[in-house]
Every structure is written in C-alpha cells, then in structure tokens.
Design a protein around this motif. Structure first.
Motif, PDB file in Angstrom:
ATOM      1  N   ARG A  91      -1.878  11.812   6.271  1.00 24.26           N
ATOM      2  CA  ARG A  91      -3.198  11.299   5.885  1.00 24.26           C
ATOM      3  C   ARG A  91      -3.113   9.800   5.594  1.00 24.26           C
ATOM      4  O   ARG A  91      -3.983   9.024   5.969  1.00 24.26           O
ATOM      5  CB  ARG A  91      -3.652  12.072   4.643  1.00 24.26           C
ATOM      6  CG  ARG A  91      -5.085  11.934   4.296  1.00 24.26           C
ATOM      7  CD  ARG A  91      -5.495  13.079   3.358  1.00 24.26           C
ATOM      8  NE  ARG A  91      -6.520  12.638   2.441  1.00 24.26           N
ATOM      9  CZ  ARG A  91      -6.299  12.235   1.200  1.00 24.26           C
ATOM     10  NH1 ARG A  91      -5.074  12.212   0.703  1.00 24.26           N
ATOM     11  NH2 ARG A  91      -7.307  11.842   0.450  1.00 24.26           N
ATOM     12  N   GLU A 146      -8.553   6.848  -3.801  1.00 27.31           N
ATOM     13  CA  GLU A 146      -7.121   6.926  -4.121  1.00 27.31           C
ATOM     14  C   GLU A 146      -6.402   5.598  -3.843  1.00 27.31           C
ATOM     15  O   GLU A 146      -5.602   5.141  -4.659  1.00 27.31           O
ATOM     16  CB  GLU A 146      -6.451   8.083  -3.351  1.00 27.31           C
ATOM     17  CG  GLU A 146      -4.994   8.280  -3.797  1.00 27.31           C
ATOM     18  CD  GLU A 146      -4.347   9.583  -3.320  1.00 27.31           C
ATOM     19  OE1 GLU A 146      -5.046  10.442  -2.745  1.00 27.31           O
ATOM     20  OE2 GLU A 146      -3.132   9.733  -3.541  1.00 27.31           O
ATOM     21  N   ALA A 161      -4.734   3.335  -6.708  1.00 23.93           N
ATOM     22  CA  ALA A 161      -3.273   3.197  -6.623  1.00 23.93           C
ATOM     23  C   ALA A 161      -2.868   1.730  -6.571  1.00 23.93           C
ATOM     24  O   ALA A 161      -1.913   1.309  -7.244  1.00 23.93           O
ATOM     25  CB  ALA A 161      -2.746   3.925  -5.384  1.00 23.93           C
ATOM     26  N   MET A 162      -3.597   0.932  -5.817  1.00 26.15           N
ATOM     27  CA  MET A 162      -3.239  -0.480  -5.675  1.00 26.15           C
ATOM     28  C   MET A 162      -3.391  -1.228  -7.000  1.00 26.15           C
ATOM     29  O   MET A 162      -2.547  -2.047  -7.356  1.00 26.15           O
ATOM     30  CB  MET A 162      -4.093  -1.135  -4.590  1.00 26.15           C
ATOM     31  CG  MET A 162      -3.702  -0.723  -3.191  1.00 26.15           C
ATOM     32  SD  MET A 162      -2.083  -1.382  -2.666  1.00 26.15           S
ATOM     33  CE  MET A 162      -2.559  -3.040  -2.151  1.00 26.15           C
ATOM     34  N   LEU A 176     -10.018   9.044   0.202  1.00 23.42           N
ATOM     35  CA  LEU A 176      -8.927   8.113   0.463  1.00 23.42           C
ATOM     36  C   LEU A 176      -9.247   6.720  -0.085  1.00 23.42           C
ATOM     37  O   LEU A 176      -8.380   6.049  -0.648  1.00 23.42           O
ATOM     38  CB  LEU A 176      -8.669   8.073   1.976  1.00 23.42           C
ATOM     39  CG  LEU A 176      -7.244   7.904   2.481  1.00 23.42           C
ATOM     40  CD1 LEU A 176      -6.225   8.695   1.693  1.00 23.42           C
ATOM     41  CD2 LEU A 176      -7.173   8.281   3.955  1.00 23.42           C
ATOM     42  N   PRO A 196      -4.858   2.326  10.769  1.00 25.29           N
ATOM     43  CA  PRO A 196      -6.105   1.544  10.876  1.00 25.29           C
ATOM     44  C   PRO A 196      -5.970   0.110  10.354  1.00 25.29           C
ATOM     45  O   PRO A 196      -6.492  -0.822  10.962  1.00 25.29           O
ATOM     46  CB  PRO A 196      -7.101   2.343  10.031  1.00 25.29           C
ATOM     47  CG  PRO A 196      -6.593   3.750  10.093  1.00 25.29           C
ATOM     48  CD  PRO A 196      -5.097   3.643  10.136  1.00 25.29           C
ATOM     49  N   ARG A 219     -12.731   2.429  10.929  1.00 22.58           N
ATOM     50  CA  ARG A 219     -11.917   2.664  12.132  1.00 22.58           C
ATOM     51  C   ARG A 219     -12.703   3.524  13.105  1.00 22.58           C
ATOM     52  O   ARG A 219     -13.461   4.402  12.715  1.00 22.58           O
ATOM     53  CB  ARG A 219     -10.600   3.341  11.757  1.00 22.58           C
ATOM     54  CG  ARG A 219     -10.727   4.794  11.349  1.00 22.58           C
ATOM     55  CD  ARG A 219      -9.533   5.184  10.492  1.00 22.58           C
ATOM     56  NE  ARG A 219      -9.831   6.273   9.614  1.00 22.58           N
ATOM     57  CZ  ARG A 219      -9.464   7.534   9.823  1.00 22.58           C
ATOM     58  NH1 ARG A 219      -8.775   7.852  10.893  1.00 22.58           N
ATOM     59  NH2 ARG A 219      -9.773   8.481   8.976  1.00 22.58           N
ATOM     60  N   VAL A 265       0.841  -1.212   0.000  1.00 17.57           N
ATOM     61  CA  VAL A 265       0.000   0.000   0.000  1.00 17.57           C
ATOM     62  C   VAL A 265       0.871   1.255   0.000  1.00 17.57           C
ATOM     63  O   VAL A 265       0.647   2.186  -0.782  1.00 17.57           O
ATOM     64  CB  VAL A 265      -0.952   0.027   1.226  1.00 17.57           C
ATOM     65  CG1 VAL A 265      -1.669   1.369   1.327  1.00 17.57           C
ATOM     66  CG2 VAL A 265      -1.981  -1.100   1.139  1.00 17.57           C
ATOM     67  N   VAL A 321      -7.496  -3.736   4.050  1.00 19.40           N
ATOM     68  CA  VAL A 321      -7.183  -2.297   3.954  1.00 19.40           C
ATOM     69  C   VAL A 321      -8.451  -1.430   3.928  1.00 19.40           C
ATOM     70  O   VAL A 321      -8.642  -0.577   4.792  1.00 19.40           O
ATOM     71  CB  VAL A 321      -6.330  -1.988   2.694  1.00 19.40           C
ATOM     72  CG1 VAL A 321      -5.939  -0.507   2.666  1.00 19.40           C
ATOM     73  CG2 VAL A 321      -5.102  -2.871   2.634  1.00 19.40           C
ATOM     74  N   ASP A 366      -2.371   8.003   9.152  1.00 17.80           N
ATOM     75  CA  ASP A 366      -3.485   8.006  10.115  1.00 17.80           C
ATOM     76  C   ASP A 366      -4.793   7.505   9.524  1.00 17.80           C
ATOM     77  O   ASP A 366      -5.639   6.983  10.241  1.00 17.80           O
ATOM     78  CB  ASP A 366      -3.670   9.421  10.692  1.00 17.80           C
ATOM     79  CG  ASP A 366      -2.440   9.857  11.478  1.00 17.80           C
ATOM     80  OD1 ASP A 366      -1.846   8.996  12.157  1.00 17.80           O
ATOM     81  OD2 ASP A 366      -2.059  11.042  11.400  1.00 17.80           O
ATOM     82  N   GLY A 367      -4.946   7.652   8.204  1.00 16.72           N
ATOM     83  CA  GLY A 367      -6.204   7.263   7.575  1.00 16.72           C
ATOM     84  C   GLY A 367      -6.199   5.851   7.016  1.00 16.72           C
ATOM     85  O   GLY A 367      -7.248   5.248   6.828  1.00 16.72           O
ATOM     86  N   VAL A 368      -5.013   5.319   6.729  1.00 21.08           N
ATOM     87  CA  VAL A 368      -4.949   4.008   6.078  1.00 21.08           C
ATOM     88  C   VAL A 368      -4.027   3.029   6.818  1.00 21.08           C
ATOM     89  O   VAL A 368      -4.464   1.958   7.242  1.00 21.08           O
ATOM     90  CB  VAL A 368      -4.456   4.136   4.606  1.00 21.08           C
ATOM     91  CG1 VAL A 368      -4.502   2.779   3.907  1.00 21.08           C
ATOM     92  CG2 VAL A 368      -5.282   5.154   3.838  1.00 21.08           C
ATOM     93  N   PRO A 377     -11.095  -1.846   7.028  1.00 23.70           N
ATOM     94  CA  PRO A 377     -10.499  -1.285   8.262  1.00 23.70           C
ATOM     95  C   PRO A 377     -10.359   0.245   8.222  1.00 23.70           C
ATOM     96  O   PRO A 377     -10.636   0.923   9.217  1.00 23.70           O
ATOM     97  CB  PRO A 377      -9.124  -1.962   8.345  1.00 23.70           C
ATOM     98  CG  PRO A 377      -9.308  -3.265   7.635  1.00 23.70           C
ATOM     99  CD  PRO A 377     -10.288  -2.977   6.515  1.00 23.70           C
ATOM    100  N   MET A 378      -9.977   0.800   7.079  1.00 23.49           N
ATOM    101  CA  MET A 378      -9.797   2.261   7.053  1.00 23.49           C
ATOM    102  C   MET A 378     -11.133   3.000   7.043  1.00 23.49           C
ATOM    103  O   MET A 378     -11.231   4.119   7.547  1.00 23.49           O
ATOM    104  CB  MET A 378      -8.923   2.693   5.870  1.00 23.49           C
ATOM    105  CG  MET A 378      -9.524   2.499   4.512  1.00 23.49           C
ATOM    106  SD  MET A 378      -8.461   3.094   3.157  1.00 23.49           S
ATOM    107  CE  MET A 378      -9.367   4.570   2.699  1.00 23.49           C
ATOM    108  N   MET A 385       0.822   3.843  -3.171  1.00 21.77           N
ATOM    109  CA  MET A 385       0.314   5.208  -3.013  1.00 21.77           C
ATOM    110  C   MET A 385       1.343   6.241  -3.461  1.00 21.77           C
ATOM    111  O   MET A 385       0.987   7.220  -4.110  1.00 21.77           O
ATOM    112  CB  MET A 385      -0.080   5.445  -1.550  1.00 21.77           C
ATOM    113  CG  MET A 385      -1.356   4.738  -1.152  1.00 21.77           C
ATOM    114  SD  MET A 385      -2.845   5.433  -1.924  1.00 21.77           S
ATOM    115  CE  MET A 385      -3.148   6.848  -0.844  1.00 21.77           C
ATOM    116  N   PHE A 403       0.124  14.651   2.954  1.00 21.99           N
ATOM    117  CA  PHE A 403      -0.129  13.356   2.311  1.00 21.99           C
ATOM    118  C   PHE A 403       0.373  12.219   3.209  1.00 21.99           C
ATOM    119  O   PHE A 403      -0.322  11.215   3.435  1.00 21.99           O
ATOM    120  CB  PHE A 403       0.575  13.324   0.947  1.00 21.99           C
ATOM    121  CG  PHE A 403       0.693  11.952   0.332  1.00 21.99           C
ATOM    122  CD1 PHE A 403      -0.411  11.318  -0.216  1.00 21.99           C
ATOM    123  CD2 PHE A 403       1.920  11.293   0.312  1.00 21.99           C
ATOM    124  CE1 PHE A 403      -0.298  10.047  -0.782  1.00 21.99           C
ATOM    125  CE2 PHE A 403       2.042  10.028  -0.247  1.00 21.99           C
ATOM    126  CZ  PHE A 403       0.931   9.404  -0.794  1.00 21.99           C
TER     127      PHE A 403
END
Lengths: 189, 189
Positions: free
Chosen positions: A176, B152, B156-157, B149, A184, B188, A153, B181, A179-181, B184-185, A157, A173
C-alpha cells in the motif's frame, strides 16, 4: 591485549548494552549491569566509556552504523519491496523494541538523538540514492529524482506505525505504501 | 455540587495533568502533584480517577478528543496548507512536547496507546474525508479517493520529524510534503 581481543571485548560490551536496552530500557539500564552482562570489570567500562550516553552511542554505532548494499531486483518496485520489507522486519524484531526505547530517550538527549539519526538514517541515505540512480537508467524515474523525500517518508511511516502500534508492518502495508505513496511521488509528471 | 462547578473542577484537573506532563513527563507525574496543582483534594482525584492512566486518558479526551472542522479554502492545496500548517504549529507548541512524552509512555501501555490513537487520530479522520469529498466535487481528485493514506502519511511525517528532531516543521517542510508527496499520491492516474 591484542587487537583481536580488544575488538571482541568491545563487541561483547555493545551486545550487552543492546540486550539490556531490550530488557529494561534506556532509563533503567546501568553501567554496572552492562559490566556484569559483558563479564567485564567496571574499570574497563568506565575507562572506555565515561558515561551512559557514550556507551549507548558506541553500541548504536556498532549495531546500526555503516552503509548497506541496496537490493538490486531489476525494477524500482522490486527494490522498494525488498528494502521496505527488510526495514519492516527489523522494526518488528528485537531491534525494533530497542530502537523505540532509544528514540524515546533521545527526545530528552540531543547528543543521543544526533547519534541515532546519523547511524540509523544518514548512513543509509546513499543506498536510496543508488536505488534511484538505477531506476533512472531504466527510465523509471525522471533524471535527477533525489532520494530525500523517499527516505524520509519510508522511515516516518514505519517508525510511526511501530510507535503508535496502529497497524501491522506486513506485506499489505508495504504494498500500500509503495503503490499508493512512494511510486506516485517518484514518478509524478 | 452543581453541574457547572463539576465541569469546572474537571477542566481544572485536566489542565493540571497537561501542565505536569509538560513539566515532568508521564513517568514522574504523580496523582498527588495533580491534586496540588488543581487545588483539589486527593480524595476527589482518587474518587474520580482511581489510576494515573485513567486520569491521563481523561485529560487527553478533554484536550484532544472530538472532531474538528476542516479548513475550506476553495482548493485541495489550500486546504492541505491550512490543515498541515495547523498540525505543525500544534506539534511545535507546548502540546507537542506533552504529546511526544505521551507517545513514549504509550509504547509501554496499550490502554494509553489506544486512547491516544483514538483521541488524536481517529476522531480527526472525518475531517480529512470531508476535505477530499469537496476536492472530488471540484474535480481535483478521482471519485472515491479515500483519506486513509493521506491521514497516515501526514501524521507520520509530522510525528517523525518532531520525534527525531531532524528538521523544522516550517512552511518549506509543509510545501514540500504537499507538493512532493500528498498531491501526487492523491491525484495519481
């Protein structure tokens, strides 16, 4: 030729390859231009590396190969901030442009793709594992949490944002994404 | 020329562009080859689209532009499985190869990059927002969870795996990405 001289010659050739990759890209880089830039004879180049893919793969190994020491800040979030910050800085710098060009060339060349993946990705994997083992000892992640998805990941990204140019690889970035991906997904119950 | 004929002509030219992009790539595609493939006169091509980037952008709009209906399976996980499965199938198909080539060409062409990003990314954003608003009504995600997010990371993946060719875009990948991924994101606490 002494061993030291041979290593210096090799390093100079690899540096020349990277300079030219940054300046003209993979497709337009010639073996002759590498020889001229490295002040080496064409015979030396062709004797050591019979083809352009071999020469470029040697340069990739030289520059990106090998493992890295993981940051050790005392917390998972701190380690991720340091590591992702370093990856973004590299992607924004001169190597980032070279790398994007190589990734592009690799879509038509399986051998180059394999080399790029091994040097720039696989050899870095143990660093992410070490980071998670320390986080596990501190009780921040569940025992046995593996680094595979984290590594994929994080890399996807940064590469994607670099390729698409759809946003800066800045501190906002990085935070984010962490903490966002990343946190978690690593700490889900 | 009637409106219908003009639309048909335009569609034929766009299809010819995509066929040629898949066969020879962006850099080697010529305006003349497009005219020949679409059975159009060179004058028609140059009158409508004075440059290769303009012609390619028209084809991208034609093929990828516009919004999409989000899947509606009754659960967030089901919607993500359907949507990510569709994205992977497209990436593995003929359009995926064309797309990788365009992404590559876009790294040297800001106008093309902007067009590609708008057609293949921005216009799809409302679909992910709609998916999350339904998940919110079912109590699956917290009120106000946004799709930025999610969109994105998902993109991206898939792009990264397609570019690096470092693993298949199969059902196992889709499930691992959703359960490891994305959910969970999005959920959370």
């Amino acid at each position: 030729m002494t061993t030291a001289t041979r290593a210096d010659r090799r390093a100079a050739i690899c540096e020349a390859v990277f300079e030219l990759l940054g300046e003209v890209g993979y497709d337009r880089m010639t073996m002759d231009a590498v020889a001229a830039r490295a002040r080496a004879s064409k015979a030396t180049i062709y004797r050591g590396w019979p083809s352009k893919p071999e020469l470029v793969m040697e340069a990739i190994e030289h520059r990106f190969g090998g493992s890295m020491e993981p940051p050790d800040t005392g917390s998972l979030r701190g380690d991720l901030l340091a590591q992702l910050g370093a990856v973004c800085a590299a992607a924004e710098g001169a190597d980032g442009a070279v790398f994007t060009g190589l990734l592009t060339a690799a879509t038509h060349n399986a051998e180059l793709a394999e080399c790029l993946f091994r040097c720039a990705y696989s050899t870095k994997h143990s660093m992410y594992e070490a980071m998670l083992r320390r986080a596990e000892l501190r009780g921040e992640v569940a025992p046995g949490t593996t680094a595979e998805l984290l590594h994929e990941v994080l890399h996807a990204m940064v590469t994607s944002r670099r390729m698409w140019q759809n946003g800066p690889l800045d501190r906002a970035f990085v935070e984010r994404l962490i903490d966002g991906v990343l946190i978690p997904m690593l700490t889900r119950s």
